[in-house]
Design a protein around this motif. Sequence first.
Motif, PDB file in Angstrom:
ATOM      1  N   ASN A   1      -0.185  13.718   0.778  1.00 30.23           N
ATOM      2  CA  ASN A   1      -0.496  12.282   0.710  1.00 30.23           C
ATOM      3  C   ASN A   1      -0.107  11.533   1.969  1.00 30.23           C
ATOM      4  OD1 ASN A   1      -1.572  12.421  -1.885  1.00 30.23           O
ATOM      5  ND2 ASN A   1       0.447  12.187  -2.823  1.00 30.23           N
ATOM      6  N   GLY A   2       0.563  12.195   2.886  1.00 34.69           N
ATOM      7  CA  GLY A   2       0.928  11.580   4.153  1.00 34.69           C
ATOM      8  C   GLY A   2       2.284  10.888   4.121  1.00 34.69           C
ATOM      9  N   PHE A   3       2.695  10.439   5.295  1.00 36.14           N
ATOM     10  CA  PHE A   3       3.935   9.694   5.465  1.00 36.14           C
ATOM     11  C   PHE A   3       3.610   8.211   5.466  1.00 36.14           C
ATOM     12  CE2 PHE A   3       6.574   7.326   8.470  1.00 36.14           C
ATOM     13  CZ  PHE A   3       7.803   7.436   7.841  1.00 36.14           C
ATOM     14  N   GLU A   4       4.359   7.427   4.705  1.00 36.42           N
ATOM     15  CA  GLU A   4       4.103   5.986   4.601  1.00 36.42           C
ATOM     16  C   GLU A   4       5.154   5.185   5.348  1.00 36.42           C
ATOM     17  OE1 GLU A   4       3.589   4.829   0.532  1.00 36.42           O
ATOM     18  OE2 GLU A   4       1.772   6.044   0.322  1.00 36.42           O
ATOM     19  N   PHE A   5       4.697   4.206   6.113  1.00 36.36           N
ATOM     20  CA  PHE A   5       5.581   3.310   6.852  1.00 36.36           C
ATOM     21  C   PHE A   5       5.182   1.878   6.510  1.00 36.36           C
ATOM     22  CE2 PHE A   5       6.887   0.649  10.358  1.00 36.36           C
ATOM     23  CZ  PHE A   5       8.170   1.108  10.630  1.00 36.36           C
ATOM     24  N   ILE A   6       6.130   1.093   6.016  1.00 36.79           N
ATOM     25  CA  ILE A   6       5.865  -0.302   5.634  1.00 36.79           C
ATOM     26  C   ILE A   6       6.238  -1.220   6.783  1.00 36.79           C
ATOM     27  CG2 ILE A   6       6.418  -2.156   4.008  1.00 36.79           C
ATOM     28  CD1 ILE A   6       7.094   0.062   1.960  1.00 36.79           C
ATOM     29  N   LEU A   7       5.320  -2.104   7.135  1.00 37.66           N
ATOM     30  CA  LEU A   7       5.570  -3.110   8.165  1.00 37.66           C
ATOM     31  C   LEU A   7       6.384  -4.231   7.523  1.00 37.66           C
ATOM     32  CD1 LEU A   7       1.937  -3.194   9.599  1.00 37.66           C
ATOM     33  CD2 LEU A   7       3.908  -1.940  10.523  1.00 37.66           C
ATOM     34  N   LYS A   8       7.686  -4.193   7.685  1.00 31.19           N
ATOM     35  CA  LYS A   8       8.578  -5.092   6.943  1.00 31.19           C
ATOM     36  C   LYS A   8       8.867  -6.414   7.638  1.00 31.19           C
ATOM     37  CE  LYS A   8      10.923  -1.419   4.485  1.00 31.19           C
ATOM     38  NZ  LYS A   8      12.195  -0.761   4.202  1.00 31.19           N
ATOM     39  N   LYS A   9       8.644  -6.490   8.952  1.00 32.60           N
ATOM     40  CA  LYS A   9       9.014  -7.696   9.694  1.00 32.60           C
ATOM     41  C   LYS A   9       7.882  -8.138  10.606  1.00 32.60           C
ATOM     42  CE  LYS A   9      13.886  -6.409  10.060  1.00 32.60           C
ATOM     43  NZ  LYS A   9      14.972  -6.094  10.989  1.00 32.60           N
ATOM     44  N   TRP A  10       7.933  -9.406  11.013  1.00 32.84           N
ATOM     45  CA  TRP A  10       7.017  -9.905  12.030  1.00 32.84           C
ATOM     46  C   TRP A  10       7.599  -9.495  13.365  1.00 32.84           C
ATOM     47  CZ3 TRP A  10       7.566 -14.031  15.757  1.00 32.84           C
ATOM     48  CH2 TRP A  10       6.396 -14.254  16.482  1.00 32.84           C
TER      49      TRP A  10
END
Length: 167
Positions: free
Chosen positions: A126-135
Motif C-alpha cells: 500500500n506504500g509509505f504515507e507521509f502527512i503534510l502537517k504544517k504550512w
Amino acid sequence: MGSTFAHQGLVLVLVAASMVGVSLANKEWRSLGSHPHPHHPHNHTNGHKRIIVGGSQNWHFGVNYTDWSRKNGPFYINDTLVFKYDLRSNTTFPHSVYLLPHLKSFLNCDLRKAKMIANPTQGSGNGFEFILKKWKPYYFACGERNGFHCKVGLMKFAVVSRLRRCH
C-alpha cells in the motif's frame, strides 16, 4: 554578537525565500482567498486527500517529479502523500524517501543532513504515507545510490502545503 544576529537574519531570509520559491513553483500559489484554476479540480475539496506520488507511475527512476508536483498541486495541510515503489529485484532498483532540510540541499541532491522517512521496503504494497502537517516547504528525494536517483533520475520534488479554504 553582531555576526550571530546577521547569521540569524540571513537564515530567516533564506527560509522565507525558500518558501516563496517553492510556492511559486506550484502554479496555484495566490492569496488564500483566490479561486482555484480548472487545471486542478481534484484537490480542491474540504476533505483531506490521499495522493499517490507519481500517480499511476508511482515512485521510480526517470519520472520528473518536480513536473508531477506542479501538475498535481496544490497540496494542503493534512493531505497524505503516498510513496509506492517496488521491492528490489533482478529488474528493479531499490528506492527510498528522504526529507531534505532546505532548498540548497534539494537543489544539489545533498543528502548529508536529510532524514530517511521511508526505507527501500516501506514503499511496497500500500506504500509509505507521509502527512503534510504544517504550512512549510517539504523537500523530498530518493536517496538510493548516494543521491544518483535524485540527481540523474529526477526523483525529487518540493511542495508547500497550503491552508485549505472553507466553502
